[in-house]
Design an enzyme around this catalytic site. Structure first.
Site, PDB file in Angstrom:
ATOM      1  N   ARG A 127       0.840  -1.198   0.000  1.00  0.00           N
ATOM      2  CA  ARG A 127       0.000   0.000   0.000  1.00  0.00           C
ATOM      3  C   ARG A 127       0.875   1.249   0.000  1.00  0.00           C
ATOM      4  O   ARG A 127       1.871   1.315   0.709  1.00  0.00           O
ATOM      5  CB  ARG A 127      -0.918   0.018   1.232  1.00  0.00           C
ATOM      6  CG  ARG A 127      -1.823  -1.206   1.312  1.00  0.00           C
ATOM      7  CD  ARG A 127      -2.735  -1.165   2.510  1.00  0.00           C
ATOM      8  NE  ARG A 127      -3.504  -2.384   2.618  1.00  0.00           N
ATOM      9  CZ  ARG A 127      -4.406  -2.629   3.566  1.00  0.00           C
ATOM     10  NH1 ARG A 127      -4.651  -1.712   4.494  1.00  0.00           N
ATOM     11  NH2 ARG A 127      -5.063  -3.767   3.592  1.00  0.00           N
TER      12      ARG A 127
ATOM     13  N   ARG B  86       2.662   1.914  10.311  1.00  0.00           N
ATOM     14  CA  ARG B  86       2.054   2.262   9.022  1.00  0.00           C
ATOM     15  C   ARG B  86       3.150   2.256   7.962  1.00  0.00           C
ATOM     16  O   ARG B  86       3.950   3.183   7.877  1.00  0.00           O
ATOM     17  CB  ARG B  86       1.365   3.634   9.090  1.00  0.00           C
ATOM     18  CG  ARG B  86       0.523   3.952   7.871  1.00  0.00           C
ATOM     19  CD  ARG B  86      -0.253   5.248   8.044  1.00  0.00           C
ATOM     20  NE  ARG B  86      -1.290   5.144   9.033  1.00  0.00           N
ATOM     21  CZ  ARG B  86      -2.522   4.703   8.796  1.00  0.00           C
ATOM     22  NH1 ARG B  86      -2.858   4.295   7.597  1.00  0.00           N
ATOM     23  NH2 ARG B  86      -3.414   4.665   9.764  1.00  0.00           N
TER      24      ARG B  86
ATOM     25  N   GLU C 274      -5.239  -0.384  14.996  1.00  0.00           N
ATOM     26  CA  GLU C 274      -6.128  -1.315  14.298  1.00  0.00           C
ATOM     27  C   GLU C 274      -5.341  -2.536  13.841  1.00  0.00           C
ATOM     28  O   GLU C 274      -4.338  -2.415  13.148  1.00  0.00           O
ATOM     29  CB  GLU C 274      -6.765  -0.622  13.097  1.00  0.00           C
ATOM     30  CG  GLU C 274      -7.645  -1.545  12.247  1.00  0.00           C
ATOM     31  CD  GLU C 274      -7.825  -1.019  10.836  1.00  0.00           C
ATOM     32  OE1 GLU C 274      -7.842  -1.835   9.910  1.00  0.00           O
ATOM     33  OE2 GLU C 274      -7.913   0.224  10.671  1.00  0.00           O
TER      34      GLU C 274
ATOM     35  N   SER D 142     -10.026  -5.313  10.462  1.00  0.00           N
ATOM     36  CA  SER D 142     -11.313  -4.749  10.062  1.00  0.00           C
ATOM     37  C   SER D 142     -12.155  -5.898   9.553  1.00  0.00           C
ATOM     38  O   SER D 142     -11.744  -6.607   8.630  1.00  0.00           O
ATOM     39  CB  SER D 142     -11.144  -3.700   8.961  1.00  0.00           C
ATOM     40  OG  SER D 142     -10.604  -2.505   9.459  1.00  0.00           O
TER      41      SER D 142
ATOM     42  N   ARG E 210       1.533  -4.844  13.322  1.00  0.00           N
ATOM     43  CA  ARG E 210       0.952  -4.204  14.504  1.00  0.00           C
ATOM     44  C   ARG E 210       0.745  -5.185  15.651  1.00  0.00           C
ATOM     45  O   ARG E 210       0.796  -4.803  16.824  1.00  0.00           O
ATOM     46  CB  ARG E 210      -0.358  -3.510  14.138  1.00  0.00           C
ATOM     47  CG  ARG E 210      -0.128  -2.277  13.266  1.00  0.00           C
ATOM     48  CD  ARG E 210      -1.411  -1.581  12.954  1.00  0.00           C
ATOM     49  NE  ARG E 210      -1.167  -0.355  12.192  1.00  0.00           N
ATOM     50  CZ  ARG E 210      -2.120   0.476  11.790  1.00  0.00           C
ATOM     51  NH1 ARG E 210      -3.386   0.210  12.084  1.00  0.00           N
ATOM     52  NH2 ARG E 210      -1.813   1.552  11.105  1.00  0.00           N
TER      53      ARG E 210
END
Length: 426
Positions: free
Chosen positions: A263, A278, A350, A353, A392
């Site tokens: 990403r 990130r 996070e 999801s 994470r």
């Protein structure tokens, strides 16, 4: 992808539902105007086609009866009709292309149970576990990783640029063992079938799951090819059944896959921009399900429990958020974010999801099922969720397990898997 018939029959409801995802009513008006023009073009073309067929029948009879002048006039009219049909067909292709592009750029309708608004309206559904009380100042993972010799940010940047990192020694081993532990849990306890999928996908595959065309700038595209590195395993796994008609007895289909994810992650994110929370490339274990429509919201709860169960097994404090309509993803109808506590950073991160897309992806990718042998095919509902995302999860383990002597105590669930109860500097 939306059903244009629903737009046509329910324009006000369509606008109201899309407004919850910050879509202006003018976009719906443009689609409906194109739909109206499309139907006009088809009707006029059908009328002209019938006229041309009639003319083609009249010409031989006139020629046979010696009425050559009338036959020539009809031939001329037939040519004019053909030219008009050609022009209409060209306009129709343009209208179809524009309408399809606009429909592909519209997000899914949010479910009524999702709060209305943006990030500030996200609703906390539940929390689990207690935040650890430290008798020393907890360090962030980038300091822990450096002192333990398991994280090298500088060399990651040297070889690939900013937003990349290197894990080494026990850091690399911990991530590898976590991936295997999560896959084994999902396959042996949660009923998933593991799949190993390509990391390059076509434009069609990304369109099917909703990343394209709207989010192309966030993708890593292969130069000279119409192929992309995957942003998530959701894309190849969902597209395993693109264009297929499944049988009712095959459902639910439950797959789990481990892949790297790529990403661009443009922009600045404050505390999340430090360390490895990130980044442009990371690993993730992804759960994907294909289910009958009437079961999908019950499945969403179970899917979320599959993800949170891992955190509970690791003893990591987490919270579950019901995302507001304006904060959830493009394709989701309802989404739960699962966030784990990172005490060294002092924030929630996070790690999963879990989303129900209803039939939104299935319409785009053409994934249907039959309830019985001769029944009309219906669109399946698709769901996915991270189970879980790295690095994470590694961050949470390091920051929650850190000790005053600089070592990191691992949760009991990982002692046998990892081969030790802690990570310590050599």
């Amino acid at each position: 992808m939306h059903d244009i018939k629903y737009f046509r029959d329910n324009p006000d409801d369509t606008k109201a539902r899309l407004a919850r995802k910050k879509i202006d009513a003018s976009e719906v008006d443009r689609i409906l105007a194109l739909d109206s023009r499309r139907r006009e073009l088809i009707q006029e073309t059908d009328t002209l086609k019938a006229r041309r067929n009639q003319l083609s029948k009249d010409i031989p009879a006139l020629m046979k009866s010696g009425k050559k002048d009338e036959a020539e006039a009809i031939k001329a009219e037939s040519r004019d009709v053909g030219e008009r049909m050609k022009a209409l067909d060209e306009e129709l292709r343009g209208v179809d292309a524009e309408q399809n592009d606009l429909l592909l750029r519209l997000p899914n309708f949010p479910h009524e149970s999702a709060p209305t608004g943006g990030e500030l309206e996200n609703a906390e559904v539940r929390t689990w576990g207690e935040k650890r009380a430290f008798d020393f100042e907890p360090k962030p993972h980038w300091e822990l990783g450096q002192s333990l010799g398991i994280l090298d940010l500088d060399r990651g940047t040297k070889i690939s640029g900013s937003g990349f990192f290197v894990l080494k020694g026990d850091g690399a081993r911990l991530e590898r063992k976590l991936i295997n532990w999560m896959l084994d849990t999902h396959t042996t306890q949660n009923g998933y079938t593991e799949v190993h999928v390509p990391h390059l996908v076509t434009r069609q595959s990304l369109t099917g799951t909703g990343q394209l065309p709207k989010m192309e700038d966030d993708m890593y595209k292969m130069e000279g090819e119409d192929a992309f590195l995957i942003p998530t395993a959701e894309v190849p796994v969902t597209n395993l059944y693109a264009g297929e008609i499944l049988e009712m007895e095959q459902l639910p289909i439950k797959h789990v896959a481990h892949t790297p994810c790529y990403r661009r992650e443009a922009g600045s994110y404050g505390k999340e921009n430090r360390g490895i929370s990130r980044v442009h490339q990371f690993d993730k274990v992804e759960m994907v399900q294909f289910v009958a429509p009437e079961t999908s919201y019950d499945v969403l709860e179970r899917l979320t429990a599959n993800a949170t169960g891992l955190l509970e097994a690791l003893g990591l404090p987490y919270r579950v958020l019901n995302l507001a309509s304006g904060d959830m993803s493009f394709a989701a109808a309802k989404c739960y974010d699962i966030e784990v506590w990172a005490p060294g950073m002092g924030i929630w991160l996070e790690v999963s999801s879990c989303s129900n897309f209803e039939d939104f992806q299935a319409r785009r990718a053409g994934i249907r099922f039959r309830r019985e042998q001769k029944a009309k095919p219906e669109f399946v509902h698709t769901l996915n969720g991270s189970g879980l995302a790295l690095p994470r999860l590694v961050i949470a383990l390091l920051e929650n397990g850190q000790q005053a002597d600089g070592s990191v105590l691992l949760p009991p669930a990982l002692h046998r898997v990892f081969g030790s109860d802690r990570i310590a500097a050599e």
